[in-house]
Motif scaffolding. Structure first.
Motif, PDB file in Angstrom:
ATOM      1  N   VAL A 146       0.851  -1.205   0.000  1.00  0.00           N
ATOM      2  CA  VAL A 146       0.000   0.000   0.000  1.00  0.00           C
ATOM      3  C   VAL A 146       0.883   1.249   0.000  1.00  0.00           C
ATOM      4  O   VAL A 146       0.638   2.195  -0.751  1.00  0.00           O
ATOM      5  CB  VAL A 146      -0.958  -0.008   1.219  1.00  0.00           C
ATOM      6  N   GLU A 186       1.099   4.223  -2.731  1.00  0.00           N
ATOM      7  CA  GLU A 186       0.883   5.622  -2.346  1.00  0.00           C
ATOM      8  C   GLU A 186       2.078   6.488  -2.750  1.00  0.00           C
ATOM      9  O   GLU A 186       1.911   7.653  -3.104  1.00  0.00           O
ATOM     10  CB  GLU A 186       0.627   5.738  -0.839  1.00  0.00           C
ATOM     11  N   MET A 235       1.579  12.983  -8.385  1.00  0.00           N
ATOM     12  CA  MET A 235       0.913  14.215  -7.978  1.00  0.00           C
ATOM     13  C   MET A 235       1.879  15.399  -7.936  1.00  0.00           C
ATOM     14  O   MET A 235       1.517  16.520  -8.252  1.00  0.00           O
ATOM     15  CB  MET A 235       0.304  14.013  -6.593  1.00  0.00           C
ATOM     16  N   GLU A 278       2.076  16.702 -11.266  1.00  0.00           N
ATOM     17  CA  GLU A 278       0.817  17.364 -11.641  1.00  0.00           C
ATOM     18  C   GLU A 278       0.723  18.764 -11.040  1.00  0.00           C
ATOM     19  O   GLU A 278       0.324  19.713 -11.716  1.00  0.00           O
ATOM     20  CB  GLU A 278      -0.381  16.558 -11.138  1.00  0.00           C
ATOM     21  N   TYR A 279       1.079  18.883  -9.764  1.00  0.00           N
ATOM     22  CA  TYR A 279       0.988  20.203  -9.128  1.00  0.00           C
ATOM     23  C   TYR A 279       2.021  21.174  -9.714  1.00  0.00           C
ATOM     24  O   TYR A 279       1.742  22.358  -9.862  1.00  0.00           O
ATOM     25  CB  TYR A 279       1.129  20.100  -7.605  1.00  0.00           C
ATOM     26  N   GLN A 297       2.878  19.615   0.719  1.00  0.00           N
ATOM     27  CA  GLN A 297       2.335  18.433   1.409  1.00  0.00           C
ATOM     28  C   GLN A 297       2.769  17.139   0.699  1.00  0.00           C
ATOM     29  O   GLN A 297       3.185  16.175   1.348  1.00  0.00           O
ATOM     30  CB  GLN A 297       0.808  18.545   1.419  1.00  0.00           C
ATOM     31  N   VAL A 298       2.698  17.180  -0.632  1.00  0.00           N
ATOM     32  CA  VAL A 298       3.063  16.001  -1.423  1.00  0.00           C
ATOM     33  C   VAL A 298       4.558  15.686  -1.249  1.00  0.00           C
ATOM     34  O   VAL A 298       4.947  14.521  -1.110  1.00  0.00           O
ATOM     35  CB  VAL A 298       2.709  16.219  -2.913  1.00  0.00           C
ATOM     36  N   GLN A 339       4.983  13.966   1.922  1.00  0.00           N
ATOM     37  CA  GLN A 339       4.504  12.574   1.812  1.00  0.00           C
ATOM     38  C   GLN A 339       5.573  11.704   1.171  1.00  0.00           C
ATOM     39  O   GLN A 339       5.843  10.584   1.622  1.00  0.00           O
ATOM     40  CB  GLN A 339       3.242  12.514   0.951  1.00  0.00           C
ATOM     41  N   THR A 396      -6.649   3.296   1.559  1.00  0.00           N
ATOM     42  CA  THR A 396      -5.764   4.105   0.724  1.00  0.00           C
ATOM     43  C   THR A 396      -6.459   5.451   0.483  1.00  0.00           C
ATOM     44  O   THR A 396      -7.548   5.681   0.988  1.00  0.00           O
ATOM     45  CB  THR A 396      -5.510   3.415  -0.636  1.00  0.00           C
ATOM     46  N   ARG A 397      -5.810   6.281  -0.333  1.00  0.00           N
ATOM     47  CA  ARG A 397      -6.418   7.587  -0.606  1.00  0.00           C
ATOM     48  C   ARG A 397      -7.453   7.522  -1.723  1.00  0.00           C
ATOM     49  O   ARG A 397      -8.109   8.503  -2.009  1.00  0.00           O
ATOM     50  CB  ARG A 397      -5.317   8.584  -0.998  1.00  0.00           C
ATOM     51  N   ASP A 398      -7.545   6.373  -2.378  1.00  0.00           N
ATOM     52  CA  ASP A 398      -8.483   6.246  -3.507  1.00  0.00           C
ATOM     53  C   ASP A 398      -9.923   6.266  -3.023  1.00  0.00           C
ATOM     54  O   ASP A 398     -10.292   5.514  -2.129  1.00  0.00           O
ATOM     55  CB  ASP A 398      -8.260   4.921  -4.236  1.00  0.00           C
ATOM     56  N   PHE A 445      -8.091  20.214  -6.158  1.00  0.00           N
ATOM     57  CA  PHE A 445      -8.001  18.999  -6.979  1.00  0.00           C
ATOM     58  C   PHE A 445      -7.438  19.358  -8.350  1.00  0.00           C
ATOM     59  O   PHE A 445      -7.802  20.377  -8.920  1.00  0.00           O
ATOM     60  CB  PHE A 445      -9.389  18.372  -7.178  1.00  0.00           C
ATOM     61  N   VAL A 446      -6.558  18.505  -8.848  1.00  0.00           N
ATOM     62  CA  VAL A 446      -6.074  18.697 -10.217  1.00  0.00           C
ATOM     63  C   VAL A 446      -6.569  17.524 -11.064  1.00  0.00           C
ATOM     64  O   VAL A 446      -6.650  16.395 -10.589  1.00  0.00           O
ATOM     65  CB  VAL A 446      -4.533  18.809 -10.314  1.00  0.00           C
ATOM     66  N   LYS A 457      -8.928  11.343 -13.758  1.00  0.00           N
ATOM     67  CA  LYS A 457      -8.866  11.128 -12.320  1.00  0.00           C
ATOM     68  C   LYS A 457      -8.666  12.492 -11.682  1.00  0.00           C
ATOM     69  O   LYS A 457      -8.018  13.355 -12.273  1.00  0.00           O
ATOM     70  CB  LYS A 457      -7.648  10.237 -12.047  1.00  0.00           C
ATOM     71  N   ASP A 483      -6.999  14.399  -8.567  1.00  0.00           N
ATOM     72  CA  ASP A 483      -6.002  14.149  -7.520  1.00  0.00           C
ATOM     73  C   ASP A 483      -5.922  15.292  -6.513  1.00  0.00           C
ATOM     74  O   ASP A 483      -5.998  16.466  -6.877  1.00  0.00           O
ATOM     75  CB  ASP A 483      -4.619  13.980  -8.159  1.00  0.00           C
ATOM     76  N   HIS A 484      -5.725  14.907  -5.272  1.00  0.00           N
ATOM     77  CA  HIS A 484      -5.520  15.837  -4.157  1.00  0.00           C
ATOM     78  C   HIS A 484      -4.586  15.100  -3.212  1.00  0.00           C
ATOM     79  O   HIS A 484      -4.665  13.855  -3.133  1.00  0.00           O
ATOM     80  CB  HIS A 484      -6.891  16.113  -3.498  1.00  0.00           C
ATOM     81  N   PRO A 485      -3.705  15.796  -2.496  1.00  0.00           N
ATOM     82  CA  PRO A 485      -2.788  15.053  -1.612  1.00  0.00           C
ATOM     83  C   PRO A 485      -3.506  14.132  -0.611  1.00  0.00           C
ATOM     84  O   PRO A 485      -2.927  13.153  -0.154  1.00  0.00           O
ATOM     85  CB  PRO A 485      -2.031  16.155  -0.872  1.00  0.00           C
ATOM     86  N   ASP A 486      -4.766  14.432  -0.300  1.00  0.00           N
ATOM     87  CA  ASP A 486      -5.469  13.601   0.679  1.00  0.00           C
ATOM     88  C   ASP A 486      -6.409  12.566   0.052  1.00  0.00           C
ATOM     89  O   ASP A 486      -6.755  11.593   0.705  1.00  0.00           O
ATOM     90  CB  ASP A 486      -6.281  14.484   1.638  1.00  0.00           C
ATOM     91  N   LEU A 527      -7.800  10.639  -3.886  1.00  0.00           N
ATOM     92  CA  LEU A 527      -7.725  10.459  -5.336  1.00  0.00           C
ATOM     93  C   LEU A 527      -9.091   9.939  -5.788  1.00  0.00           C
ATOM     94  O   LEU A 527      -9.506   8.864  -5.381  1.00  0.00           O
ATOM     95  CB  LEU A 527      -6.651   9.434  -5.712  1.00  0.00           C
TER      96      LEU A 527
END
Lengths: 106, 233
Positions: free
Chosen positions: A8, A12, A19, A22-23, A88-89, A92, B53-55, B81-82, B93, B95-98, B100
């Motif tokens: 997992v 992640e 991500m 993407e950002y 934040q990412v 992580q 998970t974040r999904d 969200f992107v 999809k 996506d957000h750090p918290d 998906l």
């Protein structure tokens, strides 16, 4: 086989790495700079403030439409949000890489 | 789970509800396990299932019936969200750090590897097999002033027992299998054996055989016995 938790975490990590890209792309796509208003003899004139080669520069825009003002306002809010999320990412990624560091490859 | 992750999930649901589209969606995936706490009314039970998970996945049973025009990426944009286009086929999809966020629709007929377009929602969806089984028996739980639809835990657990055998990644398969078995045990403890048997009886024999195989792989002969299942099925 990796354990369930490591599996997992590895997934992640891949999500966070994606991500991050993407950002960064989302930040690049936003219009550069912020609007600054100056009032001269009761009239409002706008300048676009942005960094050029590390220096803050003002570019005269004059009177602008509400739509353009809204565009820069939204970009400002989104930029702040995206920067926060990018930070934040990155945290992580650091955490997940640390958690996965061990005998098994990520 | 972090509070901010839960808060974000609730905010998404709140916005979907306000836009009038929440009733079209069934929440599936590991987030269901969190909301089943409400259904079981027992925090101790669901603590056993909390590897999430974040999904966050939403199943749309009838995508063509959606009447409202709601641009979901725009609706969630200010939350940070992107929108991403995943893979060569262009699955959308958010996506957000918290969290998906992804949409799924049941696969019909021969099936396809192309995304299912959802123009009314400004999204597309992944089509997957066996999702119909999650729509046949659903529950609604109350959150604030709205209701969230989830698959019944019995259907959720049995569905996981089928799909874990199709997972390419072994650790993911193991995660699904463990969640399914734990949920089945909770249902049996909570005297829901009849519901489980009913859910099993409602599916094709081929699927039932897959479930038996899943339980055998998990070495859960006790559950096989309780459900009156045998290899002769």
């Amino acid at each position: 086989m990796r354990g369930v938790i490591k599996g997992v975490l590895a997934e992640e990590l891949q999500n966070s790495l994606r991500m991050k890209k993407e950002y960064e792309a989302a930040l690049r796509s936003l219009p550069k700079g912020c609007l600054s208003a100056k009032k001269i003899r009761g009239h409002e004139y706008f300048y676009l403030v942005k960094r050029v080669n590390g220096k803050v520069r003002y570019f005269y825009k004059g009177k602008i439409s509400d739509a353009e003002k809204k565009k820069y306002d939204e970009a400002k809010k989104l930029r702040a949000k995206y920067r926060k999320h990018l930070s934040q990412v990155k945290k992580q990624i650091k955490f997940l890489r640390g958690s996965l560091r061990g005998k098994e490859a990520v | 789970m972090e509070k901010k992750q839960y808060d974000l999930c609730i905010e998404i649901l709140r916005r979907f509800n306000k836009a009038g589209i929440l009733d079209n969606f069934i929440l599936i995936g590991s987030w269901c396990l969190y909301f089943y706490e409400e259904y079981f009314q027992d925090k101790e039970y669901t603590r056993r299932l909390s590897l999430m998970t974040r999904d966050i996945d939403f199943l749309i049973e009838h995508p063509r019936k959606i009447q409202q025009q709601v641009d979901i990426p725009e609706l969630l944009k200010d939350l940070g969200f992107v929108t991403i286009f995943k893979g060569s086929k262009g699955y959308i999809k958010l996506d957000h750090p918290d969290l998906l966020l992804e949409f799924l629709v049941p696969e019909k007929g021969k099936g396809t590897d192309k995304p299912y377009p959802l123009p009314m929602l400004g999204m597309n969806a992944v089509t997957l097999r066996f999702l119909d089984f999650l729509t046949t028996n659903t529950i609604k739980i109350k959150l604030e002033d709205f209701y969230l639809t989830l698959p019944h835990p019995a259907n959720f657990a049995l569905h996981k027992l089928i799909i874990f055998q199709r997972r390419a990644r072994e650790e993911k398969a193991l995660k699904d299998r463990n969640a399914a078995v734990e949920l089945l045990k909770i249902l049996i403890d909570k005297d829901e054996l009849a519901t489980l048997k009913h859910a099993l009886g409602s599916i094709p024999m081929k699927w039932q055989r897959k479930i038996i195989k899943g339980l055998e792989l998990a070495e859960e002969n006790g559950i096989i016995k309780l459900l009156n299942l045998s290899n002769s099925h």
